[in-house]
Design a protein around this motif. Sequence first.
Motif, PDB file in Angstrom:
ATOM      1  N   GLU A   1       0.813  -1.211   0.000  1.00 49.67           N
ATOM      2  CA  GLU A   1       0.000   0.000   0.000  1.00 49.67           C
ATOM      3  C   GLU A   1       0.856   1.275   0.000  1.00 49.67           C
ATOM      4  O   GLU A   1       0.480   2.286  -0.560  1.00 49.67           O
ATOM      5  CB  GLU A   1      -0.924   0.009   1.230  1.00 49.67           C
ATOM      6  CG  GLU A   1      -2.123  -0.900   1.088  1.00 49.67           C
ATOM      7  CD  GLU A   1      -3.048  -0.467  -0.058  1.00 49.67           C
ATOM      8  OE1 GLU A   1      -3.307   0.748  -0.187  1.00 49.67           O
ATOM      9  OE2 GLU A   1      -3.473  -1.345  -0.840  1.00 49.67           O
ATOM     10  N   ARG A   2       2.001   1.200   0.673  1.00 50.34           N
ATOM     11  CA  ARG A   2       2.856   2.391   0.750  1.00 50.34           C
ATOM     12  C   ARG A   2       3.328   2.840  -0.616  1.00 50.34           C
ATOM     13  O   ARG A   2       3.462   4.040  -0.885  1.00 50.34           O
ATOM     14  CB  ARG A   2       4.063   2.087   1.649  1.00 50.34           C
ATOM     15  CG  ARG A   2       5.062   3.223   1.758  1.00 50.34           C
ATOM     16  CD  ARG A   2       6.239   2.826   2.624  1.00 50.34           C
ATOM     17  NE  ARG A   2       6.927   1.654   2.106  1.00 50.34           N
ATOM     18  CZ  ARG A   2       7.785   1.661   1.094  1.00 50.34           C
ATOM     19  NH1 ARG A   2       8.069   2.790   0.481  1.00 50.34           N
ATOM     20  NH2 ARG A   2       8.360   0.550   0.687  1.00 50.34           N
ATOM     21  N   MET A   3       3.553   1.905  -1.547  1.00 52.69           N
ATOM     22  CA  MET A   3       4.089   2.230  -2.865  1.00 52.69           C
ATOM     23  C   MET A   3       3.000   2.438  -3.901  1.00 52.69           C
ATOM     24  O   MET A   3       3.298   2.818  -5.036  1.00 52.69           O
ATOM     25  CB  MET A   3       5.033   1.108  -3.334  1.00 52.69           C
ATOM     26  CG  MET A   3       6.264   0.934  -2.472  1.00 52.69           C
ATOM     27  SD  MET A   3       7.321  -0.426  -3.039  1.00 52.69           S
ATOM     28  CE  MET A   3       7.820   0.171  -4.651  1.00 52.69           C
ATOM     29  N   LYS A   4       1.756   2.240  -3.523  1.00 54.71           N
ATOM     30  CA  LYS A   4       0.663   2.316  -4.489  1.00 54.71           C
ATOM     31  C   LYS A   4       0.345   3.776  -4.830  1.00 54.71           C
ATOM     32  O   LYS A   4       0.279   4.622  -3.969  1.00 54.71           O
ATOM     33  CB  LYS A   4      -0.573   1.632  -3.915  1.00 54.71           C
ATOM     34  CG  LYS A   4      -1.752   1.617  -4.869  1.00 54.71           C
ATOM     35  CD  LYS A   4      -2.943   0.913  -4.221  1.00 54.71           C
ATOM     36  CE  LYS A   4      -4.148   0.936  -5.164  1.00 54.71           C
ATOM     37  NZ  LYS A   4      -5.326   0.262  -4.546  1.00 54.71           N
ATOM     38  N   GLY A   5       0.183   4.050  -6.111  1.00 51.96           N
ATOM     39  CA  GLY A   5      -0.239   5.375  -6.540  1.00 51.96           C
ATOM     40  C   GLY A   5       0.915   6.253  -6.984  1.00 51.96           C
ATOM     41  O   GLY A   5       2.062   6.085  -6.551  1.00 51.96           O
ATOM     42  N   ASN A   6       0.598   7.200  -7.862  1.00 52.80           N
ATOM     43  CA  ASN A   6       1.602   8.097  -8.432  1.00 52.80           C
ATOM     44  C   ASN A   6       1.729   9.352  -7.562  1.00 52.80           C
ATOM     45  O   ASN A   6       0.788  10.141  -7.470  1.00 52.80           O
ATOM     46  CB  ASN A   6       1.180   8.477  -9.860  1.00 52.80           C
ATOM     47  CG  ASN A   6       2.232   9.312 -10.571  1.00 52.80           C
ATOM     48  OD1 ASN A   6       3.217   9.727  -9.977  1.00 52.80           O
ATOM     49  ND2 ASN A   6       1.998   9.571 -11.852  1.00 52.80           N
ATOM     50  N   PRO A   7       2.863   9.566  -6.933  1.00 50.41           N
ATOM     51  CA  PRO A   7       3.025  10.770  -6.078  1.00 50.41           C
ATOM     52  C   PRO A   7       2.969  12.066  -6.875  1.00 50.41           C
ATOM     53  O   PRO A   7       2.737  13.131  -6.314  1.00 50.41           O
ATOM     54  CB  PRO A   7       4.397  10.567  -5.430  1.00 50.41           C
ATOM     55  CG  PRO A   7       5.137   9.669  -6.357  1.00 50.41           C
ATOM     56  CD  PRO A   7       4.106   8.770  -6.961  1.00 50.41           C
ATOM     57  N   LEU A   8       3.170  11.993  -8.185  1.00 51.32           N
ATOM     58  CA  LEU A   8       3.156  13.194  -9.012  1.00 51.32           C
ATOM     59  C   LEU A   8       1.738  13.686  -9.288  1.00 51.32           C
ATOM     60  O   LEU A   8       1.565  14.781  -9.826  1.00 51.32           O
ATOM     61  CB  LEU A   8       3.877  12.934 -10.328  1.00 51.32           C
ATOM     62  CG  LEU A   8       5.362  12.534 -10.222  1.00 51.32           C
ATOM     63  CD1 LEU A   8       5.955  12.376 -11.603  1.00 51.32           C
ATOM     64  CD2 LEU A   8       6.136  13.566  -9.427  1.00 51.32           C
ATOM     65  N   ASP A   9       0.737  12.858  -8.913  1.00 45.59           N
ATOM     66  CA  ASP A   9      -0.639  13.313  -9.094  1.00 45.59           C
ATOM     67  C   ASP A   9      -0.931  14.573  -8.286  1.00 45.59           C
ATOM     68  O   ASP A   9      -1.828  15.351  -8.627  1.00 45.59           O
ATOM     69  CB  ASP A   9      -1.614  12.196  -8.684  1.00 45.59           C
ATOM     70  CG  ASP A   9      -1.660  11.069  -9.714  1.00 45.59           C
ATOM     71  OD1 ASP A   9      -1.185  11.296 -10.848  1.00 45.59           O
ATOM     72  OD2 ASP A   9      -2.112   9.957  -9.377  1.00 45.59           O
ATOM     73  N   ASN A  10      -0.171  14.752  -7.212  1.00 43.02           N
ATOM     74  CA  ASN A  10      -0.358  15.935  -6.367  1.00 43.02           C
ATOM     75  C   ASN A  10       0.493  17.117  -6.831  1.00 43.02           C
ATOM     76  O   ASN A  10       0.515  18.164  -6.175  1.00 43.02           O
ATOM     77  CB  ASN A  10       0.004  15.603  -4.919  1.00 43.02           C
ATOM     78  CG  ASN A  10      -0.900  14.546  -4.336  1.00 43.02           C
ATOM     79  OD1 ASN A  10      -2.105  14.540  -4.595  1.00 43.02           O
ATOM     80  ND2 ASN A  10      -0.317  13.623  -3.561  1.00 43.02           N
ATOM     81  N   GLY A  11       1.187  16.935  -7.955  1.00 43.96           N
ATOM     82  CA  GLY A  11       2.014  18.000  -8.487  1.00 43.96           C
ATOM     83  C   GLY A  11       3.489  17.789  -8.178  1.00 43.96           C
ATOM     84  O   GLY A  11       3.875  16.876  -7.434  1.00 43.96           O
ATOM     85  N   ILE A  12       4.323  18.641  -8.743  1.00 46.69           N
ATOM     86  CA  ILE A  12       5.774  18.565  -8.529  1.00 46.69           C
ATOM     87  C   ILE A  12       6.197  19.707  -7.628  1.00 46.69           C
ATOM     88  O   ILE A  12       5.799  20.857  -7.837  1.00 46.69           O
ATOM     89  CB  ILE A  12       6.533  18.643  -9.869  1.00 46.69           C
ATOM     90  CG1 ILE A  12       6.206  17.427 -10.733  1.00 46.69           C
ATOM     91  CG2 ILE A  12       8.033  18.727  -9.637  1.00 46.69           C
ATOM     92  CD1 ILE A  12       6.848  17.458 -12.091  1.00 46.69           C
ATOM     93  N   SER A  13       7.007  19.360  -6.634  1.00 45.41           N
ATOM     94  CA  SER A  13       7.503  20.387  -5.721  1.00 45.41           C
ATOM     95  C   SER A  13       8.966  20.107  -5.393  1.00 45.41           C
ATOM     96  O   SER A  13       9.431  18.970  -5.485  1.00 45.41           O
ATOM     97  CB  SER A  13       6.678  20.430  -4.433  1.00 45.41           C
ATOM     98  OG  SER A  13       6.809  19.199  -3.740  1.00 45.41           O
ATOM     99  N   SER A  14       9.669  21.151  -5.017  1.00 43.88           N
ATOM    100  CA  SER A  14      11.067  21.015  -4.598  1.00 43.88           C
ATOM    101  C   SER A  14      11.228  21.641  -3.229  1.00 43.88           C
ATOM    102  O   SER A  14      10.598  22.660  -2.930  1.00 43.88           O
ATOM    103  CB  SER A  14      12.013  21.701  -5.588  1.00 43.88           C
ATOM    104  OG  SER A  14      11.847  23.107  -5.544  1.00 43.88           O
ATOM    105  N   THR A  15      12.050  21.002  -2.413  1.00 42.09           N
ATOM    106  CA  THR A  15      12.366  21.547  -1.091  1.00 42.09           C
ATOM    107  C   THR A  15      13.886  21.643  -0.982  1.00 42.09           C
ATOM    108  O   THR A  15      14.575  20.624  -0.893  1.00 42.09           O
ATOM    109  CB  THR A  15      11.808  20.663   0.027  1.00 42.09           C
ATOM    110  OG1 THR A  15      10.398  20.554  -0.111  1.00 42.09           O
ATOM    111  CG2 THR A  15      12.142  21.271   1.394  1.00 42.09           C
ATOM    112  N   SER A  16      14.409  22.863  -1.034  1.00 37.95           N
ATOM    113  CA  SER A  16      15.858  23.071  -0.944  1.00 37.95           C
ATOM    114  C   SER A  16      16.220  23.538   0.461  1.00 37.95           C
ATOM    115  O   SER A  16      15.420  24.191   1.135  1.00 37.95           O
ATOM    116  CB  SER A  16      16.314  24.106  -1.970  1.00 37.95           C
ATOM    117  OG  SER A  16      15.680  25.350  -1.734  1.00 37.95           O
TER     118      SER A  16
END
Length: 853
Positions: free
Chosen positions: A162-177
């Motif tokens: 379940e942890r790996m299920k689904g595309n995390p990019l569906d929520n958009g792309i973000s960067s944390t520097s």
Amino acid sequence: MIRFIFKNWIKHKERFILLIIGVLTISVGLSYLFNITETNKGTIENTLQKHWQPSYDIVVRPKESQSLPEQNNQLLEPNFLSNIQGGISVDQYNKIKVLDHVEVAAPVAMIGYTGITINYNVDKSNFVEEPGIYRTVNTYTEDADYKTGTYFTIGEDYYINERMKGNPLDNGISSTSQQLLVGIDPQAEAELVGLDDALGDYEQNRYFQGSDRVYDKGEGIIHAPLLINPNPLDQLQFISKVEKLDIDETTIQKLQEKNEKKEIDHFLDGIEKRKEVFSFSVTGAQIKNTFFKNTFGANPFTGKQIGESKGELYPRMIMFYKTSPLDYKKTMSPYPKRWGHAYQINEKQLTSKDKSVENFVKNTYRDLNVLPLQDTYNIPFDVLGFFDPDKLEISRDPLSQLPMETYRPATADKVLDASGQPVNPPKKVPSTGNPVGLLTEPPTLLTTIDAAVALNGIEAISAIRIKVEGVEEIGLQSHGIVEQVAKDIEEQTGLMTDITIGSSPQPVLIHINKLDGEDYWIEQPWIHLGAAITVFEETMLGYTGIIVAIIAVAVIYVIATNYISYLSRRHEFGILLSMGWRTRDLRKVILSESFLLSFLAILILWIISFMWFEQGNTVSILKTLFASLVILLIYLTGASIPIIGVRNINPYETIHSGEFSTRTTRIFKSFNRLTLVLNNFYGKIKRNLFSIFVITIPTTLVTIFLFITVYLKGVLFTSWLGEYVALEVESTHYIAVGIASVIALLTTAEIMWQNVSERKAELSLLKAIGWKNSAIQSLILLEGLLVGISGAILGTILASLILFFMYGSIAVSQIYIYLISASIPIMIGFLGSILPSKFAIKINPYQGIRERK
């Protein structure tokens, strides 16, 4: 009486010529040294003052922050401020501010690294939808030393958990520097470096004000005012990629049997077959424009409106990490003449229980100092303005830079490869915002000390930079004031202080010991504490020593010439006494001769000083007067021996025995040329000691100067500023040696001449029994060499004792220094005996026999 003196000089014209040469040498030598000292003192002061514009005079920090290079060599690494994570309390800071002569006390608090998030505007239709196992890879810097990555699955056929299920990019792309946040005292920083005048010209920019408050809203949220330095943002480069793994059903079944994320990730990392299916990138300039757009809507420096940006700035920052130091180890330099100091940094595997360790490359140089969860704060963006570090009032002179990591990064060049061979041309080592990287970027975010205390506690301050009141120019007095202030700070607070006034960069070699074996060496400009004041003290002390040494040589020379003159004129003085002259009349003659010679020398001194002034050089009237007095005292001191000696002249005895006694003391039986030389040397030991002593001084001087130039180069002139000054003034030292050598040569020639004059009977007898001219000449030359060798031995011993007293060491490994120095007195002894040897071979056998009768 004056006529009598001139007639006597004309009668003994050879000795008179030597006297005039001596007068010229002393007057020209002292004139040159006094005037060049004044000029070079001005050169040193002007040079040091020109390159002596520090932003602060003292840095105060916790005692535990001292590193290995500081303890051993007074060297500060260029990253040292960023390495200090607190340790100074607000109470200690307040005590320092009110101390006498503290003009500015500017604290700096390294709060830590905050995560700044940008959500990018990307069309989701381009995202991945085809079933499979994928991996996202987000890279945040140009050299990929900070990145994040995660595996995910799409479709039931590729389900693992379940942890790996689904595309995390569906929520958009973000960067944390990760960007460094630092606390300052706004008023002190404005006074120290003019931070308030470095803001952008756009009207929305403003500096910190008294009304800007820090307050805790609870739930881990702390509001704090911020200034932003946009320059580090240029170094960022965000790249987001998605890779699809080529994987079969059997492998999926194996993965479904695994539960641990680390175990699954390790297995998937080993799959080489994968292809890129999506890519998105943003440059540093675009990230910077996003900051501008989401804060002011315009460029804060030009006021130009920004239309579109790549994304939206998340309204809060999250504290993640604290700063951590590099661990230096002492190592051997492969090129010690070029780099006297070398250290080693060992690359290590990054280990931490925190899961964020996965965001960094495995091999790095610092420990990851992760904040505990209870100390992690959200900091909303309350941006007051942007500032340009290039507008700050800080020294950019490469000869006198101090660590100002609040505004500029440390620098380094790759200069040697793994095999120790030069990298040509050297390659710049990039600095990054990576908390565990080799070279870190300066802070992006500035806030107040109040905010630092709210975030890190009452001892949040890392260091305090002190500007001392009334210290406007270099000198021992200014340095004394700074030392007193530093002492007061240590007594009042218990903290340690470094006096940075007059410091200068010094190149240091760093060995980067990599785990993969691909080692290399970098050169960094470290800070040599007190380099300028050391140069000032050493050169001034050196000039004083030179002048004293030359005066000593001149005194011995004048005493020697007067003593020799007295010996040669005993017969003449005896006749004058028998004719009715009184002893005081003879004293007047001797004093008059000394006054005439000193007057001539002083006249030449003033003529040269005037010519020096006419050429635009600095001339001190007081020093010229002092030099005149010194010359007068030299000649009066030289007259003391014959003035005392004339009291012992008996007219009858002198007329009876002639101008010299035929008796001499012998220590060896004269059976060969060497024993003759030794007997003659010992027989005239008192006068020969004059030659030996006067030769000893230039020998001692040249040994010390060579030692400083060669062996102690790593102590005196290692900093860039020291090397610069050394090029300006070091030639004077060797000119002084030349002057001393000329005086020594004249002294030796005068004494050898008198020795030959008194030995006419002996030399004529040797010629009568068959000695050739070459044998007679070699006899005199050997005596001169013996005087030179004696001076060399004594000078070397004296120089060694002085060097040991000054520096605690003798350059045994640099034996060639002593050999070079010893050659000078031997040469002086040889050259000084050439003219007397020529005079000796002109003696006819019958002349000596007639004089003996």
